[in-house]
Design a protein around this motif. Sequence first.
Motif, PDB file in Angstrom:
ATOM      1  N   MET A  66      -3.755   5.119   5.414  1.00 39.48           N
ATOM      2  CA  MET A  66      -4.030   5.501   4.005  1.00 39.48           C
ATOM      3  C   MET A  66      -2.728   5.171   3.128  1.00 39.48           C
ATOM      4  SD  MET A  66      -5.529   9.447   4.454  1.00 39.48           S
ATOM      5  CE  MET A  66      -4.039   9.891   5.326  1.00 39.48           C
ATOM      6  N   THR A  69      -3.329   1.819   1.240  1.00 36.73           N
ATOM      7  CA  THR A  69      -4.305   1.901   0.279  1.00 36.73           C
ATOM      8  C   THR A  69      -3.446   2.675  -1.069  1.00 36.73           C
ATOM      9  OG1 THR A  69      -6.123   1.891   1.294  1.00 36.73           O
ATOM     10  CG2 THR A  69      -6.444   2.871  -0.983  1.00 36.73           C
ATOM     11  N   LEU A  70      -2.921   3.883  -0.655  1.00 37.79           N
ATOM     12  CA  LEU A  70      -2.470   4.700  -1.554  1.00 37.79           C
ATOM     13  C   LEU A  70      -1.238   3.974  -2.459  1.00 37.79           C
ATOM     14  CD1 LEU A  70      -1.977   8.230  -0.366  1.00 37.79           C
ATOM     15  CD2 LEU A  70      -3.390   7.605  -2.157  1.00 37.79           C
ATOM     16  N   ALA A 220     -10.423   3.664   2.793  1.00 37.46           N
ATOM     17  CA  ALA A 220     -10.349   2.623   1.500  1.00 37.46           C
ATOM     18  C   ALA A 220     -11.771   1.803   1.486  1.00 37.46           C
ATOM     19  CB  ALA A 220      -9.127   1.759   1.777  1.00 37.46           C
ATOM     20  N   PRO A 452     -10.383   7.360  -1.974  1.00 38.23           N
ATOM     21  CA  PRO A 452      -9.019   7.643  -2.398  1.00 38.23           C
ATOM     22  C   PRO A 452      -9.001   8.254  -3.659  1.00 38.23           C
ATOM     23  CG  PRO A 452      -9.595   5.408  -1.700  1.00 38.23           C
ATOM     24  CD  PRO A 452     -10.706   6.059  -1.678  1.00 38.23           C
ATOM     25  N   GLU A 455      -7.551  12.117  -3.606  1.00 35.62           N
ATOM     26  CA  GLU A 455      -6.014  12.144  -3.325  1.00 35.62           C
ATOM     27  C   GLU A 455      -5.430  12.263  -4.498  1.00 35.62           C
ATOM     28  OE1 GLU A 455      -2.411  11.866  -0.648  1.00 35.62           O
ATOM     29  OE2 GLU A 455      -4.531  11.528  -0.077  1.00 35.62           O
TER      30      GLU A 455
END
Length: 469
Positions: A66, A69-70, A220, A452, A455
């Motif tokens: 994650m 991607t974040l 993602a 995403p 989030e």
Amino acid sequence: MSAVAEGGLTLQPTPLPFDLAGFEVLIGPERTARLHTAAAALRESLGGGTLWHVNSTGAGGGVAEMLHTLLPLYRRLGMRARWAVVGGDTGFFTLAKRLGLALYGSTGDGGQLGPTERDAYLAALGGPGERLASLVRPGDVVLLHDHQTAGLVPRLARRGVRVYWRCHVGVDRPTEVSDRAWNLLAPLLDGAHGTLFSVPWHIPDRLRNGRAAVLAPFIAPFSAKNRPLDQATVRRALVRCGLRPDDGTPAGPNGGGPPVQVTGEAPPDPEEPLIAQVSRWDRLKDMHGVLAAVTDHVPDGHLALVGPDPLGVPDDTEQALWFERCRTAWLRLPPAQRRRVTLVCLPMDDLVDNALLVNSIQRASTVVLQKSLAEGFGLTVTEAMWKARTVVAAGVGGIRAQVTHGRTGLLVDDPHDLPGFAELVISALHGGMDIDTLGERARQRVRADFLPDTEIHTMARLLTGGVHE
């Protein structure tokens, strides 16, 4: 840029860029507008400060995936974000593994979790904590991930930064073992501004104090693990993994790469249905239980048990043990059953290559399994759902929040019920239901709830005080 390690803390390099334009097309204009509104609120809350994420590994496991991607997504949305990884010796990670398993209600290696272990845990985090405290600045926000990092909360709180702790594991019903783990961890969290959990039933009563929030993990959609693949790429990957015979086709972009460790008699016939579980080699992922369920109760299909190189995930000290138990169980099978199973250990030194191999195996599978004994949130379940695969899983932990039985997948209530689990696999393989419809519903569920932008929305509300349970 390479990772920079100092004082037991490694600063991770900037991950690959995030395709924001493509993502906006995927989610549509209304959802895009909401994403940018949330991002603006998050930027205002940070006020120019940096949003730090801290975990215990840069590769292997859902948290690292994650964060790959974040970090670029935050930056595309105009925020300063950094990622740090805490290090430690074998003793620290053995203790952390024991603590993590206890949070799942498992006795693990049977060791203690008392004052001596708490002191050793905090001492091991002393160096990384000092280094991190020297890097953060007033106005920064630090999000610590999982039990390996909880001991950093007091030191960071004393620095005056906003610190949150996110727990990706948990037990559906508290046990004496999980209580011992929380007895160690909970006092360390007193200085946190808030805590986050993947599902509400994993929040322990002692933390239901108005500062706990729920935030489900995401996948993602355009990453190497989840993007569409052509059939030639999938086939070359399956040949590398011992799941298709090598016909001499020249290797393409995914036909070469680091060697894959394959334990099997021979590649299955391409017409034989492929049944796969992709997991760490971990007692709670129950790979050996999957092996028994399929070989004892499912009359056909080829089972692929797929995990990382047992030595490739430094924060998990039990991988080699549980892989060897699976290999030993495989060796003891009768020859006809042994031919129906392949154990695949994927290399971890090229993460894009690793992800493409996982993607290919999931796409080639008729059924994707996740027979965990306990689960925080099964990202491999979400990945398979995104690919419109039929998921057969145990109804434990976060999987119960992901899969609706009979609508977006199939769940067995008791993960120890091997015949019941096998019955669902057989039904999926042999037309007991419309698996195409099941798969498409699963994909739409992921699109709605596990991408995403969720989030960004939750973090914006969290930092502005509007998301606590």
